[in-house]
Design a protein around this motif. Structure first.
Motif, PDB file in Angstrom:
ATOM      1  N   TYR A 252      61.940 -18.737 -11.716  1.00  0.00           N
ATOM      2  CA  TYR A 252      61.042 -19.425 -12.643  1.00  0.00           C
ATOM      3  C   TYR A 252      60.047 -18.458 -13.278  1.00  0.00           C
ATOM      4  O   TYR A 252      59.627 -17.481 -12.661  1.00  0.00           O
ATOM      5  CB  TYR A 252      60.236 -20.523 -11.921  1.00  0.00           C
ATOM      6  CG  TYR A 252      61.015 -21.770 -11.605  1.00  0.00           C
ATOM      7  CD1 TYR A 252      61.356 -22.681 -12.604  1.00  0.00           C
ATOM      8  CD2 TYR A 252      61.414 -22.042 -10.298  1.00  0.00           C
ATOM      9  CE1 TYR A 252      62.068 -23.830 -12.311  1.00  0.00           C
ATOM     10  CE2 TYR A 252      62.130 -23.188  -9.995  1.00  0.00           C
ATOM     11  CZ  TYR A 252      62.453 -24.082 -11.005  1.00  0.00           C
ATOM     12  OH  TYR A 252      63.170 -25.209 -10.711  1.00  0.00           O
ATOM     13  N   PRO A 270      62.633 -22.466 -16.279  1.00  0.00           N
ATOM     14  CA  PRO A 270      63.709 -21.877 -15.473  1.00  0.00           C
ATOM     15  C   PRO A 270      64.254 -20.635 -16.169  1.00  0.00           C
ATOM     16  O   PRO A 270      64.263 -20.557 -17.404  1.00  0.00           O
ATOM     17  CB  PRO A 270      64.775 -22.989 -15.431  1.00  0.00           C
ATOM     18  CG  PRO A 270      64.074 -24.234 -15.865  1.00  0.00           C
ATOM     19  CD  PRO A 270      62.993 -23.794 -16.798  1.00  0.00           C
ATOM     20  N   GLN A 287      67.216 -29.204 -13.009  1.00  0.00           N
ATOM     21  CA  GLN A 287      66.149 -28.370 -13.575  1.00  0.00           C
ATOM     22  C   GLN A 287      65.086 -29.231 -14.246  1.00  0.00           C
ATOM     23  O   GLN A 287      63.884 -28.990 -14.094  1.00  0.00           O
ATOM     24  CB  GLN A 287      66.737 -27.373 -14.568  1.00  0.00           C
ATOM     25  CG  GLN A 287      67.496 -26.229 -13.919  1.00  0.00           C
ATOM     26  CD  GLN A 287      68.199 -25.343 -14.916  1.00  0.00           C
ATOM     27  OE1 GLN A 287      68.657 -25.811 -15.970  1.00  0.00           O
ATOM     28  NE2 GLN A 287      68.305 -24.054 -14.603  1.00  0.00           N
ATOM     29  N   ASP A 314      62.253 -24.688  -4.926  1.00  0.00           N
ATOM     30  CA  ASP A 314      61.802 -24.596  -6.321  1.00  0.00           C
ATOM     31  C   ASP A 314      60.282 -24.468  -6.379  1.00  0.00           C
ATOM     32  O   ASP A 314      59.741 -23.676  -7.166  1.00  0.00           O
ATOM     33  CB  ASP A 314      62.262 -25.825  -7.097  1.00  0.00           C
ATOM     34  CG  ASP A 314      63.761 -25.879  -7.261  1.00  0.00           C
ATOM     35  OD1 ASP A 314      64.265 -25.375  -8.272  1.00  0.00           O
ATOM     36  OD2 ASP A 314      64.446 -26.407  -6.360  1.00  0.00           O
ATOM     37  N   ALA A 318      58.191 -21.349  -8.010  1.00  0.00           N
ATOM     38  CA  ALA A 318      57.270 -21.618  -9.115  1.00  0.00           C
ATOM     39  C   ALA A 318      55.828 -21.292  -8.727  1.00  0.00           C
ATOM     40  O   ALA A 318      55.051 -20.791  -9.554  1.00  0.00           O
ATOM     41  CB  ALA A 318      57.388 -23.081  -9.557  1.00  0.00           C
TER      42      ALA A 318
END
Length: 753
Positions: A252, A270, A287, A314, A318
């Motif tokens: 990311y 992404p 996503q 994720d 991030a």
């Protein structure tokens, strides 16, 4: 008893006299001076902020970027305070009190007979507004990346500058991978900004055609000055603007917008495997869901954002990207490391050693490449042990996910099964590379451990034990004619005696060891191997990357000359020379007899020369003068590709370059001037690589040839010199032009820096 060899930063003094007799140049351990803190944001040509008055008292903190050069010295005791000779990157000593401006004459009485001058005039001390050093900052972030600038500041002025144009992964791109308007803008803006003060840099004109990037560079320079302020505005924490961050795994990118020290917006993007932004229209359902969940959480909580069930990985990526953006936004970035490229080695063994090349930003590992070197210290690549080859990718992934080396490394936990020794070596190499990047290095100039050294012609291998800046032991081995190490029990009596004499001589005298009569060549090789080992043990980053670099000399209508140059510590350790035809295939013994004869002579001469500068002094081979010159040019260009910091940032080398289509039936010769492709000629080849005559060409081939050659101006960017695409009025022309475009891209790749 064996005497210890003290290793010091004065080695260049000792080694310089041997530069010619040993083919071992004095060590060049110039620091790659890069900023202590990367950062991006925007505001075109922002005015300086929070400048203290000229009389503000500087804070007594160490200079953030001055880094002393340390060069090994085999036989004398360490110098207590080595002189820094490279562009500063960090210093171990606190900044001294700035010099006062010239005091009035009243304070100086040159002789007793001189009548004193009244001393009622005040003495004004002008103190430094900016700390001398090297700083990096970035302009506004947007979908293609951002502009950046690495500047060296001295006495409030820019003394050197490297302009950056990053990818979305925030790593500086090669110039040719950016849009064409930037190719010459780099040099033009550099000339405009060099020598300027902060105020002077803010008002320089943008380069026509590259206004956005010019303003991004100017803003980067302004922010770099802001970071260099001796006294900072304590109320200002973040630069206003849009700042980008990337997680080390490249999953990311996050854009964080700050206004008046407040986070006002967050965008999450992404990234694909190439490190570019995924088009929002191409988002997968997963996503889209992740971005929708992560964005508000980061805006509300920043790095304290809590993951949503099922999106833990994720969120972690991030959040790391947001942290990176936040560090880039901070005016006072407190990373302990100087951002940039570093390379180092793990523990050496008789079978080889591991090496890691890394990129650090904000104290985090953002790029890493791992290598397994043989006992000649040349990368084995796919020929290494199968388990080691298999371990490379998972170990790379582990290191990037960790964002650093493993501080408490346990082979059973952190190593890759089947390659625990190499895993440990890679982790150790990354750890040492981080230590090279410290803003404030320690007193010790060399890593403790076992380091390998090989002369550049692979005659001698040394395994050198180093502790507390001293050599404590040396194991010397000889290579046989087959390039393999001779086992100790296979040495002849004469060889054993020679090994013993060389070993004791190196321990006693280092590179000042006297040559053994009748064995001058091997004596020189042993001393060169010691130099190599000490350079590998040094905590200072060199000027060139290690590895193999392929480059070409100038082409003509019969082909060109190619050099595959392998470098280690700036020395040529292997070189392969070729005379290639118009199809870029090695002509081998089918080349001109004089060239066939010259290639082995030049190969030997280039290895003996060993350095970029010395190669250019090699005499041309009689009867093959043109090829000799072209091959010397190719070697110089290979060094140009290996520069960690480009001396002259440009998209392409100037010269004449050829490229071929995938089927090797189309050749395009491209002329590059001032870093820009300006002229192209098209040749059609037969299956043997010979040029076909005009009367052998089809109408489509003639039409495409005419289009390419008629659009050459000879002085400005060629029509097809940037993002060439197939063209034609019919299917036949489109088919031919597609092959021509392949050849154009091949030629530009050959010309690329």
């Amino acid at each position: 008893m064996k005497k210890l060899i003290s290793l010091t930063v004065s080695a260049a003094i000792l080694l310089a006299p041997f530069a010619y007799t040993l083919n071992v140049p004095a060590l060049n351990l110039k620091v790659d001076a890069v900023s202590a803190a990367s950062e991006e944001a925007d505001a075109p040509a922002a005015k300086p902020t929070a400048k203290p008055a000229a009389t503000a008292k500087p804070v007594a903190t160490p200079k953030a970027t001055a880094k002393p050069v340390a060069t090994p010295k085999a036989t004398v005791k360490p110098v207590a305070t080595p002189k820094a000779t490279a562009a500063p990157a960090a210093t171990t000593k606190p900044a001294t009190t700035p010099k006062a401006t010239a005091a009035p004459a009243a304070t100086v009485v040159p002789a007793a007979t001189v009548k004193p001058v009244p001393t009622t005039l005040p003495v004004t001390v002008k103190e430094n507004v900016y700390q001398d050093g090297v700083y990096v900052a970035y302009g506004d972030a947007y979908s293609k990346g951002t502009e950046g600038a690495k500047i060296e500041i001295k006495d409030g002025k820019i003394t050197s500058i490297d302009l950056l144009r990053t990818s979305p992964k925030l790593i500086d791109r090669d110039a040719r991978n950016n849009y064409s308007a930037l190719w010459q803008a780099y040099g033009l803006m550099k000339n405009k900004l060099i020598g300027k003060t902060r105020d002077g840099a803010a008002v320089v004109d943008a380069v026509s055609g590259a206004t956005r990037s010019s303003n991004g560079w100017k803003l980067s320079v302004d922010r770099a000055f802001e970071r260099a302020l001796t006294v900072k505005d304590t109320d200002a924490v973040y630069f206003d603007g849009v700042h980008m961050g990337i997680d080390p795994t490249g999953k990311y990118a996050v854009f964080a917008t700050y206004e008046s020290n407040k986070l006002t917006d967050v965008k999450v993007y992404p990234l694909n495997n190439a490190g570019d932004f995924v088009d929002e229209k191409a988002y997968t359902a997963e996503q889209s869901a992740a971005v929708a969940a992560i964005t508000p959480a980061l805006l509300a909580k920043g790095t304290a954002a809590q993951p949503v069930a099922g999106l833990e990985a994720d969120f972690k990526a991030a959040t790391n990207a947001f942290w990176d953006a936040e560090q880039n936004a901070k005016i006072n970035n407190t990373s302990a490391y100087v951002d940039g490229f570093y390379s180092s080695y793990g523990t050496a063994r008789s079978v080889g050693v591991e090496r890691a090349d890394i990129v650090i930003r904000n104290g985090k590992l953002v790029d890493v490449k791992l290598f397994r070197l043989g006992n000649n210290l040349i990368d084995r690549g796919a020929t290494a042990y199968a388990e080691v080859v298999k371990a490379n990718a998972p170990m790379t992934a582990k290191l990037l996910a960790n964002g650093s080396y493993f501080a408490n490394y346990d082979e059973k936990v952190d190593g890759i099964s089947g390659a625990t020794e190499s895993s440990h070596g890679w982790n150790q190499a990354v750890e040492r590379a981080f230590e090279k990047a410290l803003k404030v290095p320690g007193e010790v100039k060399y890593f403790d451990g076992k380091f390998a050294g090989v002369d550049n012609q692979s005659k001698v291998l040394l395994l050198v034990d180093v502790a507390s800046d001293a050599v404590t032991n040396i194991k010397l081995s000889l290579f046989g004619a087959d390039g393999k190490l001779i086992a100790d029990d296979k040495l002849s009596a004469e060889q054993k005696s020679l090994v013993g004499t060389l070993t004791s001589g190196l321990l006693e005298k280092g590179v000042q060891m006297s040559d053994i009569t009748g064995q001058e060549e091997l004596s020189a090789a042993a001393k060169a191997a010691l130099t190599d080992a000490l350079t590998n043990a040094s905590k200072v980053q060199g000027t060139y990357k290690d590895g193999t670099f392929i480059a070409f000399g100038d082409a003509y209508d019969k082909g060109t000359n190619r050099a595959d140059v392998t470098l280690r510590n700036g020395k040529i350790v292997n070189v392969a020379l070729y005379r290639v035809g118009m199809n870029l295939v090695d002509r081998g013994k089918a080349a001109y007899p004089e060239v066939v004869k010259a290639i082995p002579q030049l190969t030997s001469s280039f290895l003996a020369a060993g350095t970029r500068e010395a190669v250019q002094d090699v005499d041309a081979v009689s009867g093959a003068t043109s090829s000799s010159v072209a091959l010397k040019t190719a070697v110089d260009r290979a060094y140009g590709k290996a520069e960690i910091v480009e001396a002259n940032k440009a998209a392409y080398f100037d010269g004449i370059f050829i490229g071929v289509s995938a089927d090797k039936l189309v050749n395009v010769m491209t002329y590059v001037e001032h870093g820009v492709p300006v002229k192209m000629l098209v040749y059609y080849l037969d299956k043997n690589g010979s040029t076909r005559t005009l009367n052998q060409l089809t109408d489509a081939e003639l039409a495409v040839k005419s289009e390419i050659e008629s659009t050459s101006t000879g002085y400005s960017l060629h029509k097809y010199g940037y993002r060439a695409a197939a063209f034609g009025n019919n299917d036949a022309e489109k088919e031919v032009s597609a092959k021509v475009v392949e050849a154009i891209k091949s030629a530009l790749e050959s010309a690329g820096k």
